[in-house]
Design a protein around this motif. Sequence first.
Motif, PDB file in Angstrom:
ATOM      1  N   VAL A 250       0.853  -1.187   0.000  1.00 34.92           N
ATOM      2  CA  VAL A 250       0.000   0.000   0.000  1.00 34.92           C
ATOM      3  C   VAL A 250       0.887   1.234   0.000  1.00 34.92           C
ATOM      4  N   LYS A 251       0.526   2.175  -0.847  1.00 34.70           N
ATOM      5  CA  LYS A 251       1.237   3.452  -0.917  1.00 34.70           C
ATOM      6  C   LYS A 251       0.193   4.559  -0.861  1.00 34.70           C
ATOM      7  N   ASP A 252      -0.095   5.009   0.360  1.00 33.89           N
ATOM      8  CA  ASP A 252      -1.157   5.987   0.557  1.00 33.89           C
ATOM      9  C   ASP A 252      -0.862   6.788   1.835  1.00 33.89           C
ATOM     10  N   LYS A 253      -0.999   8.084   1.740  1.00 33.89           N
ATOM     11  CA  LYS A 253      -0.688   8.951   2.884  1.00 33.89           C
ATOM     12  C   LYS A 253      -1.637   8.742   4.058  1.00 33.89           C
ATOM     13  N   THR A 254      -2.814   8.214   3.780  1.00 34.08           N
ATOM     14  CA  THR A 254      -3.802   8.037   4.856  1.00 34.08           C
ATOM     15  C   THR A 254      -3.675   6.691   5.552  1.00 34.08           C
TER      16      THR A 254
ATOM     17  N   THR B 277       6.233   3.341   0.992  1.00 36.06           N
ATOM     18  CA  THR B 277       5.380   2.189   0.702  1.00 36.06           C
ATOM     19  C   THR B 277       5.499   1.138   1.804  1.00 36.06           C
TER      20      THR B 277
ATOM     21  N   GLU C 110     -10.427  -2.507   0.386  1.00 39.65           N
ATOM     22  CA  GLU C 110     -10.474  -1.373  -0.537  1.00 39.65           C
ATOM     23  C   GLU C 110     -11.832  -0.667  -0.491  1.00 39.65           C
TER      24      GLU C 110
ATOM     25  N   ILE D 159      -8.783   2.825  -0.252  1.00 32.87           N
ATOM     26  CA  ILE D 159      -7.338   2.771  -0.515  1.00 32.87           C
ATOM     27  C   ILE D 159      -7.061   1.569  -1.417  1.00 32.87           C
ATOM     28  N   ASP D 160      -6.300   1.809  -2.492  1.00 35.01           N
ATOM     29  CA  ASP D 160      -5.946   0.724  -3.405  1.00 35.01           C
ATOM     30  C   ASP D 160      -4.798  -0.101  -2.833  1.00 35.01           C
TER      31      ASP D 160
END
Length: 804
Positions: free
Chosen positions: A80-84, A170, A203, A208-209
Motif C-alpha cells: 500500500v502506498k497511501d498517505k492516509t 510504501t 479497498e 485505498i488501493d
Amino acid sequence: MVKWFSLGFWELIARIVLRNRILMLSIIITVTVLLAMQWKNIHFTHTEANMLPDDNIVNIEYNAFLNKFGEEGNLVIIGVKDKTFFTPKAYAAWAKLMNTLKGDKAVELVISLNDLKKLQKNDTLEKFELVPFVDQGKTTDKVYLEKIKKELFNDLPFYEGLLFNKRSGTIRSAIYLDKKIVNSPIRKDFIVNILVPAVEAFEKETKIDLRVSGMPYIRTLNAQTIISEISLFIGASLLVTSLLFFFFFRSFRATLISIIIVIIGVMWSFGFLGLLNYEITVLTALVPSLIIVIGIPNCIFLTNKYHQEYKVHRNKAKALQRVTTKIGMATLMTNVTTAIGFFTFITSNNKLLIEFGNVTSINILALFFLCIIVIPVFHSYIPAPKDRHIEHLDRGYVKSFMDWILRNVKENRFSIYVVAVSLLVFSIIGIYKMRISGSIIEDMPKKAPFFQDIIFFEKEFDGVMPLEIMIDTKHKKGVMKLSTLKRMEELEKEIDEIQGLSKPISIVNLVKYSKQAYYNGNPDYYELPTSQEQAFILSYAKNATKNAKGDIMKSYVDSTGQYARITTFMRDENGGAIPKIEAEIREEANKIFPPERYNVTITGKALVFQKGTGYLLDNLLSSLIFAFFLTALLIGFMFRSFKMILVSIIPNLLPLLLTAGIMGFFDIPLKPSTILVFGIAFGLSVDDTVRFLSQYREELKKNNWKIRKSVYATFADAGLSMFYTSIVLFFGFSVFMLSSFGGTIALGGLVSVTLLFGMLSNLMLLPALVLTLNKTLANEQEFIEPKIDILEHSDEEIDALKKG
C-alpha cells in the motif's frame, strides 16, 4: 501393382463409407461418447512449466536447493502506498485484513506491521525476546500511529526492503503460504476465495488501493486468464473459419457440415487430453482452437474436390465416391506432414512440449479420418449442390489472382528469384538482430491488474522474481561462524551493487539485528558483531530463534546449520541479462568463498526459466531440423528424386527465415511462445507443397510432359484449394491475437504471417523452381514412379482398373 493397391484401397474405403453410412455415423458417435467420458480427467496444471529436463544440471541444483529450503515460490505480498494509511480507520482495516489471512490454514506465516515483532534483549535469560512492535491498545490514536511510522522507517533497518520502502513510504506485508499447498488446488482456493475477497473488502471500506503480487498470486490469476481464453479462442476460431468457408462455397449445408466436424474434433481433443491424463497448460489450452483452424482446410479440400467432380458429370454419388478415391491419399499425406510438424516437439526432451506435440498430432490424424468419413456421408444425405454453390470455381477475382501469379511464374521467373534472394538477405540481417528473452512475465496480460501490481513492486522493491544463492560451508553449524557471516555480508554488498537486483536477505540480516537489539535497539549498531562480541551476541541470536516456530529467518539456514541461503529479487525486465548477472555473482562468489572450503550455487525460478528458454531454443531448432529431415524422407520416398526434395524444402524454408528476420527488425524476442512458430508454420505450409507437386506430376503425365500446359492445369485444380486453405489458416491463427497474453498474440500473428508468405512462396517460387528444373524433373527416366502413389487418378484410370 502399387498403383492398383493405392487406388483399390481408397476405392474400398469410399465404398465402405458410402454403403455403411449408419454404421459409420454410429462409430463416430460411439467414439465421441467414449472420449467425452474422459473429460472428467481434465484438470489444469498447478505447477509452473519447467522447460529443462530432470537430469539437467540447472534442474539438479534447483531441486537440491528446494530439498534444503523448501518451495521458494510461496510468498504473497500485499502493498500500500497511501498517505492516509497511518490513520486509525485505515490501520484497523489493515489489521483486520492481516488477521483474516493469518487465520487461514493455507497460511504458514504473516509478517505485517500490525503484529510486527522486534528483538529485545533479556539480560536475565541471556537471550533476545520477540516483543510486539505496536501496542494495539493505542492504535486509535493518530499521533501514536505517526510515531510508529517514524520509528519503523528510522529504527528498524532490518525490515527495510522487506516490509517498507523508506524513500517512497510504501508499506507491504509478507504472507508465506504453506509450502505443501503451493502446487495444489488449495492454493487456488485460498487466492480466489480468501485473499481476493479480503483485499476487495479492505479497498471498499477504506477507499485505498492495495497492490498484490508474489508467485502464488501471479500463477493463480494467470491460470484463470488462460482458462477463460479457451472458450474465447474456440468461439472466435469457429466463427472466423466458418464465415470464410461460407464465403467461399456459399452453402449453408456445407458450412454446417464443416462446423459439426470441427466441433466433434474439439470434443475429441478434450477427450484425448483426459485419456492421456495431460494437464491443461498454456500450450495444450491451444489444442482445441488449433483443431478448428486445421480442420476447416480439410473440409475445404474435400468439399472443393466434390464440387469440381460434380460440375464435370453432375452425378452426386459418383462425385462423392471419387472425392475419396482421387484425393484420399493426398489428403492423408498433407495431414501427416502437418502432424509431423507438431510431433517433432517430442524430441525436445521437455514434458510441456512433448505433451503438446503428442496430443496435437494425434488429434490431427483423428481429424483426417473424421473428415474423410463425415463429409461424404453427410453430403450423401443432402441435396446435390446447386449452380450457385459451385460458382466459386470460376469466381472472377480468384481467377484473376491466380492468372497474375501464373503470368509472373511464366514470364518473370528471374524477378521472382531476385525478390526471393532480396528477402533472404533481409532475413539474414534481421536474424542477427534477434534476441532471446529470459522474462517470466513478458507474455502475461499487460492490461491485467495483477500485471500492473508486478510493475508496482518492481519499482518500489526492485523486483518480485527470486534469485537464490545457496552456500554450502561443508561443515555442520558452519553458517553461524563469524568468518562465514562476514563472507556472506561481503557477497551481499556486491549483489546490492548490481543494477536490477533488490537488497539481499539472509541470516546476516538477523545477526545484524541481533547486535542492534543487544545495544538497546540503537540503529547505529545494525552491523555484524566483532570477534569480541560474537560469543555472547551469537548465542543470544541462536536462543532467539531456537523455539520461534515459523520465524522467517529459519528459512535462511537449513536444520544442520551447514547450508545458508541468500535471496535477492530481480526486475523481470532484466531476464535477458541473467547470464551477465549470474556471471558477475559467480565471479565475486569465487573470490569471496574459496572453492576448497565452500560450494556456492546460484539458482532460483528466474534463473531456471532463463536457462530453460535457452535450452528450449536449442532443442526446438533441433526439432525443426528433424521436421525438415522427416519431410525430406517423405518426399523422397514418394517421388524418389533428390531434386524434388530440394524443390519442396526451399519454398518452405524462405518464409521461416523471413519471419525470423521480421522478429529481429521488430524486436520480437525468441521465447518459448515465439519459438513454436517455426515448427507449427512449417508443418502447415509444407502441405501446399506436397499437394502442388503431387498434382503437377499427375498433370505432366496426363499432358504428355508439356510443362506449360501442366502448370496451367495444376493451378486450375490445386491452386484454388491452396489459396482457400491458406486464407483460412491466416485468419484462423489471427484469432489468437485476441488473447491478452503476449506470447499467444505473438504466436498467432507470426504463424499467420509465415503461412501467408508460405502461400505466396508455394504459388510462385515453387512453380518457378519446377519450371527452371523442368528438363530434369519432367524427364520420364528421372521422374520415376513414386513408391506411394498419392496422386489424383484420372477417370479413365479408375474405370480401366475397375474393369481390369
